[in-house]
Design a protein around this motif. Structure first.
Motif, PDB file in Angstrom:
ATOM      1  N   ILE A 247       0.845  -1.204   0.000  1.00  0.00           N
ATOM      2  CA  ILE A 247       0.000   0.000   0.000  1.00  0.00           C
ATOM      3  C   ILE A 247       0.878   1.250   0.000  1.00  0.00           C
ATOM      4  O   ILE A 247       0.625   2.209  -0.732  1.00  0.00           O
ATOM      5  CB  ILE A 247      -0.953   0.005   1.221  1.00  0.00           C
ATOM      6  N   HIS A 248       1.931   1.216   0.820  1.00  0.00           N
ATOM      7  CA  HIS A 248       2.778   2.415   0.930  1.00  0.00           C
ATOM      8  C   HIS A 248       3.527   2.705  -0.369  1.00  0.00           C
ATOM      9  O   HIS A 248       3.870   3.854  -0.644  1.00  0.00           O
ATOM     10  CB  HIS A 248       3.736   2.281   2.121  1.00  0.00           C
ATOM     11  N   ILE A 249       3.743   1.671  -1.202  1.00  0.00           N
ATOM     12  CA  ILE A 249       4.365   1.924  -2.508  1.00  0.00           C
ATOM     13  C   ILE A 249       3.366   2.644  -3.421  1.00  0.00           C
ATOM     14  O   ILE A 249       3.726   3.468  -4.260  1.00  0.00           O
ATOM     15  CB  ILE A 249       4.809   0.579  -3.152  1.00  0.00           C
TER      16      ILE A 249
ATOM     17  N   ARG B   6      -5.774   7.927  12.363  1.00  0.00           N
ATOM     18  CA  ARG B   6      -4.352   7.931  12.725  1.00  0.00           C
ATOM     19  C   ARG B   6      -3.524   7.599  11.491  1.00  0.00           C
ATOM     20  O   ARG B   6      -3.958   6.816  10.637  1.00  0.00           O
ATOM     21  CB  ARG B   6      -4.072   6.967  13.877  1.00  0.00           C
ATOM     22  N   THR B   7      -2.354   8.178  11.411  1.00  0.00           N
ATOM     23  CA  THR B   7      -1.473   7.866  10.292  1.00  0.00           C
ATOM     24  C   THR B   7      -0.020   8.132  10.661  1.00  0.00           C
ATOM     25  O   THR B   7       0.275   8.986  11.489  1.00  0.00           O
ATOM     26  CB  THR B   7      -1.874   8.642   9.022  1.00  0.00           C
ATOM     27  N   THR B   8       0.878   7.379  10.029  1.00  0.00           N
ATOM     28  CA  THR B   8       2.310   7.515  10.288  1.00  0.00           C
ATOM     29  C   THR B   8       2.890   8.550   9.324  1.00  0.00           C
ATOM     30  O   THR B   8       2.876   8.319   8.106  1.00  0.00           O
ATOM     31  CB  THR B   8       3.028   6.165  10.032  1.00  0.00           C
ATOM     32  N   PRO B   9       3.383   9.680   9.820  1.00  0.00           N
ATOM     33  CA  PRO B   9       4.005  10.655   8.912  1.00  0.00           C
ATOM     34  C   PRO B   9       5.190  10.032   8.191  1.00  0.00           C
ATOM     35  O   PRO B   9       6.021   9.373   8.820  1.00  0.00           O
ATOM     36  CB  PRO B   9       4.450  11.786   9.856  1.00  0.00           C
ATOM     37  N   LYS B  10       5.231  10.216   6.865  1.00  0.00           N
ATOM     38  CA  LYS B  10       6.265   9.550   6.064  1.00  0.00           C
ATOM     39  C   LYS B  10       7.143  10.539   5.327  1.00  0.00           C
ATOM     40  O   LYS B  10       6.641  11.509   4.767  1.00  0.00           O
ATOM     41  CB  LYS B  10       5.600   8.600   5.056  1.00  0.00           C
ATOM     42  N   LYS B  11       8.439  10.223   5.330  1.00  0.00           N
ATOM     43  CA  LYS B  11       9.406  11.054   4.626  1.00  0.00           C
ATOM     44  C   LYS B  11       9.772  10.301   3.358  1.00  0.00           C
ATOM     45  O   LYS B  11      10.026   9.097   3.404  1.00  0.00           O
ATOM     46  CB  LYS B  11      10.631  11.182   5.542  1.00  0.00           C
TER      47      LYS B  11
ATOM     48  N   SER C 106       2.251   2.205  16.779  1.00  0.00           N
ATOM     49  CA  SER C 106       1.762   1.053  16.022  1.00  0.00           C
ATOM     50  C   SER C 106       2.887   0.481  15.164  1.00  0.00           C
ATOM     51  O   SER C 106       4.055   0.789  15.373  1.00  0.00           O
ATOM     52  CB  SER C 106       0.554   1.451  15.170  1.00  0.00           C
ATOM     53  N   GLY C 107       2.528  -0.324  14.170  1.00  0.00           N
ATOM     54  CA  GLY C 107       3.540  -0.999  13.356  1.00  0.00           C
ATOM     55  C   GLY C 107       3.719  -2.419  13.850  1.00  0.00           C
ATOM     56  O   GLY C 107       3.163  -2.813  14.893  1.00  0.00           O
ATOM     57  N   ASN C 108       4.492  -3.177  13.092  1.00  0.00           N
ATOM     58  CA  ASN C 108       4.662  -4.602  13.364  1.00  0.00           C
ATOM     59  C   ASN C 108       5.064  -4.868  14.829  1.00  0.00           C
ATOM     60  O   ASN C 108       6.156  -4.478  15.260  1.00  0.00           O
ATOM     61  CB  ASN C 108       5.730  -5.167  12.415  1.00  0.00           C
TER      62      ASN C 108
ATOM     63  N   GLY D 254      -0.301  -5.620  23.375  1.00  0.00           N
ATOM     64  CA  GLY D 254      -0.697  -7.025  23.495  1.00  0.00           C
ATOM     65  C   GLY D 254      -1.229  -7.628  22.214  1.00  0.00           C
ATOM     66  O   GLY D 254      -2.130  -8.455  22.247  1.00  0.00           O
ATOM     67  N   GLU D 255      -0.665  -7.249  21.078  1.00  0.00           N
ATOM     68  CA  GLU D 255      -1.075  -7.905  19.819  1.00  0.00           C
ATOM     69  C   GLU D 255      -0.361  -9.239  19.632  1.00  0.00           C
ATOM     70  O   GLU D 255      -0.773 -10.068  18.829  1.00  0.00           O
ATOM     71  CB  GLU D 255      -0.727  -7.014  18.621  1.00  0.00           C
ATOM     72  N   VAL D 256       0.771  -9.365  20.318  1.00  0.00           N
ATOM     73  CA  VAL D 256       1.504 -10.639  20.331  1.00  0.00           C
ATOM     74  C   VAL D 256       1.868 -10.902  21.801  1.00  0.00           C
ATOM     75  O   VAL D 256       1.864  -9.970  22.614  1.00  0.00           O
ATOM     76  CB  VAL D 256       2.805 -10.561  19.474  1.00  0.00           C
TER      77      VAL D 256
ATOM     78  N   THR E 256     -12.662  -0.154  13.783  1.00  0.00           N
ATOM     79  CA  THR E 256     -12.431  -0.959  12.574  1.00  0.00           C
ATOM     80  C   THR E 256     -10.974  -1.397  12.408  1.00  0.00           C
ATOM     81  O   THR E 256     -10.706  -2.382  11.749  1.00  0.00           O
ATOM     82  CB  THR E 256     -12.808  -0.155  11.307  1.00  0.00           C
ATOM     83  N   ASP E 257     -10.031  -0.595  12.888  1.00  0.00           N
ATOM     84  CA  ASP E 257      -8.597  -0.816  12.672  1.00  0.00           C
ATOM     85  C   ASP E 257      -8.227  -0.457  11.226  1.00  0.00           C
ATOM     86  O   ASP E 257      -7.628   0.584  10.981  1.00  0.00           O
ATOM     87  CB  ASP E 257      -8.218  -2.267  12.981  1.00  0.00           C
ATOM     88  N   ASP E 258      -8.593  -1.327  10.291  1.00  0.00           N
ATOM     89  CA  ASP E 258      -8.233  -1.125   8.879  1.00  0.00           C
ATOM     90  C   ASP E 258      -9.419  -1.593   8.031  1.00  0.00           C
ATOM     91  O   ASP E 258      -9.451  -2.747   7.574  1.00  0.00           O
ATOM     92  CB  ASP E 258      -6.999  -1.959   8.535  1.00  0.00           C
ATOM     93  N   SER E 259     -10.388  -0.703   7.837  1.00  0.00           N
ATOM     94  CA  SER E 259     -11.634  -1.128   7.171  1.00  0.00           C
ATOM     95  C   SER E 259     -11.381  -1.620   5.748  1.00  0.00           C
ATOM     96  O   SER E 259     -12.083  -2.509   5.258  1.00  0.00           O
ATOM     97  CB  SER E 259     -12.653   0.018   7.170  1.00  0.00           C
TER      98      SER E 259
HETATM   99  P1  5GP Z   1      -0.675   4.539   7.942  1.00  0.00           P
HETATM  100  O1  5GP Z   1      -0.035   4.855   9.252  1.00  0.00           O
HETATM  101  O2  5GP Z   1       0.340   4.312   6.854  1.00  0.00           O
HETATM  102  O3  5GP Z   1      -1.731   5.520   7.528  1.00  0.00           O
HETATM  103  O4  5GP Z   1      -1.481   3.167   8.133  1.00  0.00           O
HETATM  104  C1  5GP Z   1      -0.897   1.900   8.002  1.00  0.00           C
HETATM  105  C2  5GP Z   1       0.074   1.610   9.121  1.00  0.00           C
HETATM  106  O5  5GP Z   1      -0.638   1.516  10.381  1.00  0.00           O
HETATM  107  C3  5GP Z   1       0.767   0.261   9.001  1.00  0.00           C
HETATM  108  O6  5GP Z   1       1.907   0.360   8.202  1.00  0.00           O
HETATM  109  C4  5GP Z   1       1.104  -0.068  10.453  1.00  0.00           C
HETATM  110  O7  5GP Z   1       2.264   0.626  10.864  1.00  0.00           O
HETATM  111  C5  5GP Z   1      -0.069   0.507  11.197  1.00  0.00           C
HETATM  112  N1  5GP Z   1      -1.104  -0.518  11.429  1.00  0.00           N
HETATM  113  C6  5GP Z   1      -2.229  -0.731  10.721  1.00  0.00           C
HETATM  114  N2  5GP Z   1      -2.928  -1.764  11.234  1.00  0.00           N
HETATM  115  C7  5GP Z   1      -2.237  -2.202  12.290  1.00  0.00           C
HETATM  116  C8  5GP Z   1      -2.464  -3.230  13.263  1.00  0.00           C
HETATM  117  O8  5GP Z   1      -3.450  -3.985  13.244  1.00  0.00           O
HETATM  118  N3  5GP Z   1      -1.507  -3.370  14.213  1.00  0.00           N
HETATM  119  C9  5GP Z   1      -0.411  -2.561  14.287  1.00  0.00           C
HETATM  120  N4  5GP Z   1       0.456  -2.763  15.275  1.00  0.00           N
HETATM  121  N5  5GP Z   1      -0.180  -1.586  13.403  1.00  0.00           N
HETATM  122  C10 5GP Z   1      -1.084  -1.402  12.418  1.00  0.00           C
END
Ligand code: 5GP
Length: 364
Positions: free
Chosen positions: A64-66, A96-101, A198-200, A228-230, A303-306
């Motif tokens: 998606i990020h590509i 919510r979103t991760t600011p990207k460079k 967030s993130g992996n 606590g996702e893992v 939703t997390d990621d609809s």
């Molecule tokens: P973005 O921040 O790019 O708008 O949204 C996608 C990013 O959100 C993913 O690359 C990841 O870092 C984070 N993300 C989305 N869903 C999840 C999730 O279920 N768990 C975690 N830990 N991070 C997530």
């Protein structure tokens, strides 16, 4: 319209790039495929796959990020995501979103967030209230609404409050995390209210982000953590000790973690479909929502990621109602309670309570 769709709702855990429409992702992939920049057939397969493990989800995010690297695309997806939530009667959205460079696109973390905000402001299908009243008194004159400007929906148009959280990706360094927090502080008057981690979850260490998260809290930003996702007992304990204003998921909690959560009353953002799809929870019947709900602990359905999980907030309420035997009134109350956990001031909360009180009349 079904009642779970028409009911007002509050979305507090939605990742921008995880909420993109499939149709938009495919269109973006096809365009890059036509230019020979990616192999469309490979990407199409990844986008259309429905059940993914947590690891596969993070691979999809890389794809998606590509596809969403330039400012124009970021603006477009932000607009579409707000429109989609508004169309299912979400009245308050924390995106919510991760600011990207990205040097190749001339993109800095700041210009990325500016592109997101531009997208949110460009929504025309619904009135958007983006600027926190307490941050900028000038917004009383802002034609794009303020929390108290009832001219915005005086003509009966729908209105949605939108606030932005900036995410720290677990792959980032302490310095990069700090940069995101500083950016959030500088952009508070534009609708940024907090920080998400967030993130992996299999990557990185709590101590890396802690200085930035502490700084965020000292400066009055709200903080929510993916927690606590893992299975990672020590990290879960450290996160709860930090006392964030909310946490997301809480799938791999042990007895001591539940005890701590109960004593602190930290609200939990529950993402049912996401947890089931990623196998973070073995089945819906085994989902911890039931225990938290029965114990009257603060929970909010999200939703997390609809886009990634092919769901919607209405669907999450429908799933909760049918899986846990909640009646229409109980489901409505669950939705209304979410107002108490938003990262906004009392002016906004009061207006949302009014929206719910007026909708409650239709329940009788
Ligand atoms: P973005 O921040 O790019 O708008 O949204 C996608 C990013 O959100 C993913 O690359 C990841 O870092 C984070 N993300 C989305 N869903 C999840 C999730 O279920 N768990 C975690 N830990 N991070 C997530």
């Amino acid at each position: 319209m079904e009642w779970w769709m028409s009911m007002p709702k509050v979305e507090l855990h939605a990742h921008l790039n995880g909420s993109i429409r499939d149709s938009t992702l495919l269109e973006l992939a096809r365009a890059l495929g036509d230019k020979g920049l990616i192999d469309f057939s490979q990407v199409e397969h990844v986008i259309l796959k429905n059940d993914r493990s947590l690891t596969e989800v993070f691979k999809l995010f890389d794809v998606i990020h590509i596809l969403t690297t330039d400012h124009m695309t970021v603006t477009r997806i932000a607009k579409e995501v707000v429109e989609d939530f508004a169309s299912e009667n979400v009245v308050y959205l924390e995106l919510r979103t991760t600011p990207k460079k990205n040097d190749s696109q001339g993109m800095s973390k700041r210009s990325y967030v500016e592109a997101v905000l531009e997208g949110i402001r460009s929504v025309s299908s619904v009135d958007v209230a983006l600027i926190p009243y307490t941050e900028d008194h000038r917004n009383l004159l802002d034609p794009l609404c303020s929390a108290t400007n009832d001219k915005c929906n005086g003509d009966g148009r729908k209105k949605i409050f939108v606030r932005l959280l900036l995410s720290i990706d677990r792959r980032e360094t302490t310095e990069a995390a700090m940069e995101t927090v500083k950016l959030a502080l500088e952009m508070r008057h534009l609708g940024v209210v907090g920080i998400d981690l967030s993130g992996n979850p299999k990557v990185g260490e709590w101590k890396t982000y802690l200085p930035a998260l502490k700084f965020a809290r000292e400066q009055g930003l709200f903080v929510t953590l993916h927690c606590g996702e893992v299975p990672n007992s020590k990290e879960i304990q450290d996160m709860l000790d930090f006392l964030p204003q909310r946490i997301g998921h809480a799938c791999f909690f042990e007895e001591e973690h539940w005890r701590k959560l109960k004593s602190t009353n930290i609200p939990v953002e529950i993402c049912l479909t996401s947890n089931i799809r990623t196998l973070s929870v073995p089945s819906i019947d085994a989902h911890h929502f039931v225990d938290l709900y029965n114990a009257k602990l603060p929970v909010v359905l999200c939703t997390d990621d609809s886009g990634v999980f092919s769901t919607s907030l209405s669907n999450e309420y429908k799933v909760a109602a049918s899986s846990f035997g909640l009646g229409r009134k109980q489901t409505f109350e669950l939705s209304k309670n979410a107002v108490e956990f938003i990262f906004s001031d009392n002016v906004v909360k009061d207006e949302l309570r009014e929206i719910f009180n007026s909708a409650a009349k239709n329940l009788e």
